[in-house]
Design an enzyme around this catalytic site. Structure first.
Site, PDB file in Angstrom:
ATOM      1  N   HIS A 136      -6.084   2.784  -0.232  1.00  0.00           N
ATOM      2  CA  HIS A 136      -6.664   1.811  -1.204  1.00  0.00           C
ATOM      3  C   HIS A 136      -5.731   1.401  -2.374  1.00  0.00           C
ATOM      4  O   HIS A 136      -5.622   0.374  -2.900  1.00  0.00           O
ATOM      5  CB  HIS A 136      -8.092   2.522  -1.656  1.00  0.00           C
ATOM      6  CG  HIS A 136      -8.868   1.543  -2.439  1.00  0.00           C
ATOM      7  ND1 HIS A 136      -8.624   1.554  -3.903  1.00  0.00           N
ATOM      8  CD2 HIS A 136     -10.119   0.993  -2.294  1.00  0.00           C
ATOM      9  CE1 HIS A 136      -9.655   0.818  -4.456  1.00  0.00           C
ATOM     10  NE2 HIS A 136     -10.363   0.328  -3.561  1.00  0.00           N
ATOM     11  N   ASP A 186      -5.705   5.056  -9.123  1.00  0.00           N
ATOM     12  CA  ASP A 186      -6.414   5.206  -7.912  1.00  0.00           C
ATOM     13  C   ASP A 186      -5.916   6.408  -6.996  1.00  0.00           C
ATOM     14  O   ASP A 186      -5.729   7.236  -7.304  1.00  0.00           O
ATOM     15  CB  ASP A 186      -5.634   3.637  -7.156  1.00  0.00           C
ATOM     16  CG  ASP A 186      -6.901   3.069  -6.381  1.00  0.00           C
ATOM     17  OD1 ASP A 186      -7.046   3.369  -5.327  1.00  0.00           O
ATOM     18  OD2 ASP A 186      -7.543   2.027  -6.828  1.00  0.00           O
ATOM     19  N   SER A 226     -12.849  -3.995  -5.683  1.00  0.00           N
ATOM     20  CA  SER A 226     -11.673  -3.178  -5.972  1.00  0.00           C
ATOM     21  C   SER A 226     -10.500  -4.219  -5.504  1.00  0.00           C
ATOM     22  O   SER A 226      -9.571  -4.008  -6.129  1.00  0.00           O
ATOM     23  CB  SER A 226     -11.552  -2.326  -4.706  1.00  0.00           C
ATOM     24  OG  SER A 226     -12.353  -0.923  -4.909  1.00  0.00           O
TER      25      SER A 226
END
Length: 539
Positions: free
Chosen positions: A215, A185, A366
């Site tokens: 994120h 990520d 996600s």
């Protein structure tokens, strides 16, 4: 000018003209793709639709070779002026690395025998010793639901801090020991929810020293966070931080492939990928195969564009593709659908960690993927002799049905239920649940709209004698259900009251399931289900 030179320039001019025409056609195609939900072009990313067209010099090789090469490279979602070169053997690969000539080497992978290169003149890509020349696609975080991505339906139910409870966990479990989960990520930032030593290794392939995008931290917290405010499923698992995206969430196919290989080499049992692309990259596919051969299972987000197709790597064979539902078990409109979707999990306003000790309400596939990664890791920690695929099959075998009866393009095998998965061997659990009201339409072509009321045995004992009651504004219908083995579903078909729908514009249906009085249903919260049929609304 000599006739020979005039001819050379004429050939080159024709080649450039043909390439420009080809580029124009491809751009028109890509813009058309942007306007459809059926053929997705890419995840949200800054693809330049008008790259500068390099002009070949008079000494360039035959124009048809150049045109063929550029045809392969000018693709929607491809990084302009970059290519991936693949080599047939180690000798040609090493020879190129030692003398790339006019090409700029941006990355290399001996295990893929490939190099990521930049170029200014496409003719420099010819005769570099490679066996294949491939586009390098943009990879990015899935687009923002409700923003640039697919929509969020009105009335969607948020999870906030209730994600683990909804999944059947009380938050006191200690799961994940001796299991390694790689988070491919944007990087994992320091946060209270990760105790010292939880992130056992950091591999930075992004090439950027800038501040981390949050994120990756949010994803990691849903897998293995420890603090009650941002707690994950496997609080004892070892986390491997594999950073492949920059501070804007941008990456590319080659770097993603490197991240998958690095994760497998670092001993990851599970790899979570909550980013992707709509570019089908051969090097990413090869990296997926490499990780799978090493015994690693890959879990990936399906995408947030509401398309009837999966992004990559979620679409690859053997990768577990994950979609999203809200806290009322409803498919979220932004979540990509496909006959190949595997499973769905919480994905709307899920509370997660963010850099600088912050918390966020995280929405999208996600957020759903790391819950599935955590569930697989939990099974592996209980049964270390299993492969990742075997662990996933156990998780999939204890999902809650949703949508149409059985496997479907919105829910896959069903909705993740970690509690059911971990209690699968506990005898004596009685749990009947109404799984869904599925508006199936006019199944027989006789003008009658049908609603399928789906009931599932979510316990560990065979159910006999259960009763389903369906309520409408004017009627009450009772159905005596057949015996159901653990996990088995059945459904009853109810004819929609279209006249009432025409008068009121909609009809509300409620249903409830009860077990025989000598039994106690251990989770009565799923015994009722309510939905509204809206006239002329697509199911």
């Amino acid at each position: 000018m000599k006739p020979q030179n005039q001819l050379t320039w004429l050939v080159v001019a024709i080649a450039v003209l043909l390439f420009t025409l080809l580029l124009f056609i491809k751009l028109i195609q890509s813009f058309k793709m942007l306007g459809t939900r059926e053929a997705p072009p890419m995840f949200e990313m800054p693809w330049n639709p008008e790259p500068t067209v390099p002009i070949a010099v008079p000494s360039a090789p035959p124009p048809y070779r150049l045109i063929q090469l550029l045809t392969e490279l000018v693709e929607p979602g491809a990084v302009p002026f970059e290519a991936i070169l693949r080599f047939r053997d180690d000798l040609s690969y090493q020879r190129f690395l030692s003398n790339p000539r006019a090409l700029e080497i941006l990355g290399s992978s001996p295990k893929l025998r490939s190099a990521r290169v930049g170029y200014s003149n496409p003719s420099d890509l010819l005769d570099a010793g490679q066996s294949e020349t491939l586009p390098n696609y943009y990879v990015a975080l899935p687009s923002t639901p409700g923003g640039s991505g697919g929509g969020i339906q009105e009335g969607a139910a948020p999870f906030r801090a209730s994600g683990l409870d909804w999944l059947g966990l009380d938050g006191g479990e200690s799961l994940g020991a001796n299991v390694r989960v790689a988070v491919v990520d944007t990087g994992i930032a320091e946060h209270t929810t990760f105790s010292e030593g939880r992130v056992i290794r950091t591999i930075d392939l992004s090439g950027f020293e800038a501040e981390l995008h949050g994120h990756g931290t949010a994803v990691a917290s849903l897998i293995g966070g420890e603090h009650d405010a941002a707690r994950g499923i496997v609080t004892q698992a070892e986390l491997i931080d594999v950073r492949v995206a920059d501070a804007n969430g941008q990456s590319d196919s080659f770097t993603l492939a490197q991240g998958l290989i690095a994760s497998a080499d670092a001993g990851a049992d599970v790899i979570n990928v909550s980013l992707g692309s709509y570019g089908d990259s051969e090097v990413v596919q090869e990296a997926v195969a490499y990780a799978q051969e090493a015994g690693t299972i890959i879990v990936a987000a399906a995408g947030n564009d509401g398309y009837a197709a999966l992004g990559y790597p979620a679409a690859y064979e053997g990768v577990i593709s994950v979609g999203s539902v809200d806290a009322a078990n409803r498919h979220l409109q932004f979540s990509n659908t496909s006959a190949d979707i595997d499973i769905v999990a919480p994905g709307y306003e899920v509370q997660a960690a963010w850099p600088d000790e912050q918390l966020v309400e995280f929405t999208g596939t996600s957020a759903s993927a790391p819950y599935v990664s955590g569930a697989i890791a939990a099974v592996l920690s209980d049964e270390p002799n299993l492969t990742g695929q075997q662990a996933y099959e156990i998780v999939a075998g204890y999902t809650n049905d949703g949508g149409a009866p059985g496997v479907d393009a919105s829910y896959g095998v069903g909705i993740l239920d970690v509690g059911r998965t971990l209690e699968r061997s506990d005898a004596g659990i009685i749990d009947a649940g109404v799984a869904s009201h599925y508006y199936a339409g006019d199944l027989e072509g006789n003008g009658r709209e049908i609603m399928q009321v789906v009931v599932q045995n979510r316990g560990t004992e065979r159910l006999m004698g259960s009763i389903l009651t369906v309520y409408t504004p004017t009627t009450e219908q009772t159905y005596y259900l057949p015996p159901l083995d653990p996990g088995e579903i059945t459904y009853e078909e109810v004819v929609i009251d279209q006249r009432r729908a025409e008068i009121d514009g909609q009809v509300q249906y409620s249903s409830s399931v009860t077990v025989p009085t000598h039994l106690t249903d251990q989770d009565p919260s799923d015994n009722q289900f309510t939905s509204t049929f809206v006239l002329n609304e697509t199911p």
